[in-house]
Design a protein around this motif. Structure first.
Motif, PDB file in Angstrom:
ATOM      1  N   GLY A  20       0.814  -1.215   0.000  1.00 41.83           N
ATOM      2  CA  GLY A  20       0.000   0.000   0.000  1.00 41.83           C
ATOM      3  C   GLY A  20       0.843   1.259   0.000  1.00 41.83           C
ATOM      4  N   LYS A  21       2.036   1.142   0.585  1.00 40.05           N
ATOM      5  CA  LYS A  21       2.941   2.298   0.654  1.00 40.05           C
ATOM      6  C   LYS A  21       4.322   1.816   0.229  1.00 40.05           C
ATOM      7  N   GLY A  22       4.868   2.471  -0.783  1.00 40.33           N
ATOM      8  CA  GLY A  22       6.157   2.039  -1.322  1.00 40.33           C
ATOM      9  C   GLY A  22       7.302   2.344  -0.369  1.00 40.33           C
ATOM     10  N   GLY A  23       8.477   1.883  -0.771  1.00 42.72           N
ATOM     11  CA  GLY A  23       9.651   2.185   0.045  1.00 42.72           C
ATOM     12  C   GLY A  23      10.869   1.419  -0.418  1.00 42.72           C
ATOM     13  N   MET A  53       5.115  -4.094   8.032  1.00 42.92           N
ATOM     14  CA  MET A  53       3.662  -4.287   7.943  1.00 42.92           C
ATOM     15  C   MET A  53       2.918  -2.967   7.714  1.00 42.92           C
ATOM     16  N   GLU A  54       3.577  -1.847   8.007  1.00 40.62           N
ATOM     17  CA  GLU A  54       2.955  -0.542   7.725  1.00 40.62           C
ATOM     18  C   GLU A  54       2.855  -0.310   6.220  1.00 40.62           C
ATOM     19  N   HIS A  55       3.610  -1.068   5.433  1.00 40.55           N
ATOM     20  CA  HIS A  55       3.606  -0.904   3.975  1.00 40.55           C
ATOM     21  C   HIS A  55       2.597  -1.820   3.292  1.00 40.55           C
ATOM     22  N   VAL A  56       1.889  -2.626   4.088  1.00 37.74           N
ATOM     23  CA  VAL A  56       0.948  -3.607   3.516  1.00 37.74           C
ATOM     24  C   VAL A  56      -0.464  -3.013   3.486  1.00 37.74           C
ATOM     25  N   SER A 109      11.264  -6.537   3.647  1.00 33.53           N
ATOM     26  CA  SER A 109      12.528  -5.872   3.940  1.00 33.53           C
ATOM     27  C   SER A 109      13.612  -6.303   2.937  1.00 33.53           C
ATOM     28  N   TYR A 110      13.699  -7.594   2.712  1.00 32.84           N
ATOM     29  CA  TYR A 110      14.745  -8.122   1.818  1.00 32.84           C
ATOM     30  C   TYR A 110      14.549  -7.605   0.382  1.00 32.84           C
ATOM     31  N   THR A 157      12.937  -1.178  -5.203  1.00 36.49           N
ATOM     32  CA  THR A 157      12.036  -0.260  -4.500  1.00 36.49           C
ATOM     33  C   THR A 157      10.599  -0.740  -4.688  1.00 36.49           C
ATOM     34  N   LEU A 158       9.902  -0.904  -3.578  1.00 37.79           N
ATOM     35  CA  LEU A 158       8.506  -1.346  -3.663  1.00 37.79           C
ATOM     36  C   LEU A 158       7.613  -0.147  -3.940  1.00 37.79           C
TER      37      LEU A 158
END
Ligand SMILES: O=C(O)/C=C/C(=O)CC(=O)C(=O)O
Ligand SMILES: [Mg+2]
Length: 189
Positions: free
Chosen positions: A44-47, A56-59, A139-140, A146-147
């Motif tokens: 849901g949020k790239g990085g 999990m904040e990015h899911v 993370s890996y 970049t996601l």
């Protein structure tokens, strides 16, 4: 879930999403197409270089996915040290369910997945058996790629993968959260 799809890091292929009401097409070049039922994680949020603690904040949520795999081609590629692209990333290689908001799966590290072929159970397993946790995978992968919002990460399959044939009906589910079904057709020339 249309922007880009990232499958497990060792595959390095871009799997192609298939939604309900369309058949899985067996590529002409394989005689051993396998199903692999997997939990898909929707970003849901790239990085970049996301720490496991924040992963999990990015899911945004999840999707039930089939990592359709041309096993004979994969074996050939493995023996030659070649990438698995044609084995993993052909048209219709990634049938998916509807989007599942993350609140509906509070513990993605412990949900049961199953898959039946023509009403016969072939795969049944729990995500607690995964070799790499979801935070580890996010993370890996994000250390190297970049996601982006909408990316879909396939997380690996339980035991029981097997071949599918033209006219088979595949049904799969995540516990009481979602079910989906897809039929298999032969690709026309
Ligand atoms: O090493 C192999 O022969 C096959 C590996 C896979 O296809 C890995 C997956 O896609 C999986 O475990 O889900
Ligand atoms: Mg797989």
């Amino acid at each position: 879930m249309t922007a880009r799809n990232i499958s497990l890091f060792w595959e390095w292929g871009r799997k192609i999403i298939l939604r309900r009401d369309s058949p899985i097409l067996v590529p002409l070049y394989t005689s051993n197409l396998h199903h692999e039922v997997e939990l898909g994680v929707v970003i849901g949020k790239g990085g970049t270089a996301i720490p496991q603690a924040a992963a999990m904040e990015h899911v945004a949520g999840y999707a039930l996915c089939l990592d359709m795999t041309a096993r004979d081609i994969q074996d050939e590629c493995k023996s030659k040290g070649l990438p698995w692209t044609l084995a993993k990333a052909f048209n219709t290689s990634c049938p998916v369910s509807e989007f599942i908001p993350k609140e509906r799966i509070p513990d993605p590290g412990s949900v049961n997945l199953w898959l039946k072929v023509n009403d016969q159970l072939r795969q049944s397993g729990c995500t607690s058996q995964m070799i790499f946790s979801i935070p580890y995978l996010i993370s890996y992968i994000s250390d190297f790629i970049t996601l982006e919002e909408g990316d879909l990460i396939l997380t690996g399959t339980p035991k029981g993968v097997s071949a599918v044939q033209e006219h088979d009906e595949l049904q799969a589910g995540i516990e009481d959260v979602v079910t989906m079904s897809f039929r298999v057709d032969r690709q026309d020339k």
